[in-house]
Design an enzyme around this catalytic site. Structure first.
Site, PDB file in Angstrom:
ATOM      1  N   ASP A  50      48.318  10.036  51.789  1.00 22.19           N
ATOM      2  CA  ASP A  50      47.198   8.806  51.264  1.00 22.19           C
ATOM      3  C   ASP A  50      47.465   8.364  49.929  1.00 22.19           C
ATOM      4  OD1 ASP A  50      44.259   7.847  52.118  1.00 22.19           O
ATOM      5  OD2 ASP A  50      44.405   8.789  50.128  1.00 22.19           O
ATOM      6  N   TYR A  55      45.497   4.089  42.474  1.00 20.17           N
ATOM      7  CA  TYR A  55      46.318   5.424  42.087  1.00 20.17           C
ATOM      8  C   TYR A  55      47.612   5.230  41.287  1.00 20.17           C
ATOM      9  CZ  TYR A  55      43.475   7.804  45.615  1.00 20.17           C
ATOM     10  OH  TYR A  55      42.525   8.149  46.669  1.00 20.17           O
ATOM     11  N   LYS A  84      45.164   1.615  50.026  1.00 17.87           N
ATOM     12  CA  LYS A  84      44.037   0.941  49.906  1.00 17.87           C
ATOM     13  C   LYS A  84      44.025  -0.232  48.800  1.00 17.87           C
ATOM     14  CE  LYS A  84      42.124   5.619  50.124  1.00 17.87           C
ATOM     15  NZ  LYS A  84      43.299   6.300  49.353  1.00 17.87           N
ATOM     16  N   HIS A 116      39.060  -0.149  49.593  1.00 13.53           N
ATOM     17  CA  HIS A 116      38.771   1.046  48.928  1.00 13.53           C
ATOM     18  C   HIS A 116      37.490   1.231  48.577  1.00 13.53           C
ATOM     19  CE1 HIS A 116      40.937   4.104  46.070  1.00 13.53           C
ATOM     20  NE2 HIS A 116      39.713   4.535  46.741  1.00 13.53           N
TER      21      HIS A 116
END
Length: 290
Positions: A50, A55, A84, A116
């Protein structure tokens, strides 16, 4: 709902199977750390990973998987990749954002792609443009889903109201809702909404940002089971058929977190943990986003 301890996947409304256990990659930054974590995860049996645009590790996750899959006797089709859309790309920039994720991961397609956050970065949570931006983002995801670039699409951090709004307007229903979930936040209303609409409810922050592993009740259940508190918290979720995404950069912890399919919590232990529900959130709260 209790599932057999040996069950390791859940069936999505797309017909695809998603592993109950995935590696969360939040805060995994830098290729060396990503490589080490992905290597340990593949060795421990993880087949789900994931990531997210925010990120800033999609390129490293994709590169690590391409390098490591042959080593572990696997191929692209054996793994399930989630990413996302960043809140900054909500609305008009959603196509650009989604295509950027596809390009960064560079794995041909993404198994599951989520919006997200229900709001838009830089806008107030009460900004009346938020619903329109969400709708535009969803239309983008539907288009890329129809093209086969996104095998399944879904949302993250949506409230019951956001879910109902989406279900009333979407052409393609979401396959997954990913939200914070642990014994202190049982999310009963959201889970009921997901069940009603045939949406898979997926957990993040199953350990309460690490706070719950030292909770006295969790520690007692763990001692009784001869398991770690983290394993107990993860097992509590998957035993209810809820996929989990524990994150770690520590290879030993990644391995330990995978050992949740060879034991079952008793009904009494399940009830004891569920009894901790107090609506406490350790992460983002989207309840004010209109």
């Amino acid at each position: 709902m209790s599932i057999p301890s040996t069950t390791t996947s859940v069936l999505l409304n797309t017909g695809a199977e998603m592993p109950l256990l995935g590696l969360g990659t939040y805060k995994l930054v830098g290729y060396a750390d990503v490589y080490r974590a992905v290597d340990a995860a593949l060795a421990a049996g993880y087949r789900s990973f994931d990531s997210a645009a925010v990120y800033r590790n999609e390129a490293d996750v994709g590169r690590a998987l391409k390098e490591l899959l042959p080593k572990h006797g696997s191929c692209r089709e054996d793994i399930f990749i989630t990413s996302k859309l960043g809140p900054k790309d909500q609305g008009e920039r959603s196509m650009e954002g989604a295509l950027q994720s596809l390009s960064q991961l560079d794995l041909g397609y993404i198994d599951l792609y989520l919006i997200h956050w229900p709001g838009t970065q830089g806008m107030d949570v009460t900004d009346p443009r938020n619903p329109g931006n969400r709708a535009q983002s969803w239309a983008t995801l539907e288009e890329l889903h129809a093209q086969g670039k996104l095998k399944a699409i879904g949302v993250s951090n949506y409230t019951p109201a956001h879910m109902k709004e989406l279900m009333q307007s979407c052409k393609t229903p979401p396959a997954v809702l990913q939200v914070e979930f642990h014994p202190q936040l049982c999310q009963t209303e959201l889970r009921n909404v997901c069940q009603e609409y045939g949406v898979c409810f997926q957990s993040y922050s199953s350990l309460g940002k690490g706070e719950l592993i030292t909770h006295p009740d969790v520690m007692e259940v763990a001692k009784h089971c001869g398991r770690t508190p983290a394993q107990v918290l993860l097992r509590w979720a998957v035993q209810q058929g809820i996929p989990v995404l524990p994150k770690s950069s520590n290879p030993d912890r990644i391995k330990d977190n995978a050992k949740i399919f060879d034991f079952t919590l008793s009904d009494a232990d399940m009830d004891r943990l569920s009894g901790l529900d107090c609506g406490h959130k350790y992460c983002w709260d989207a309840s004010q986003v209109i």
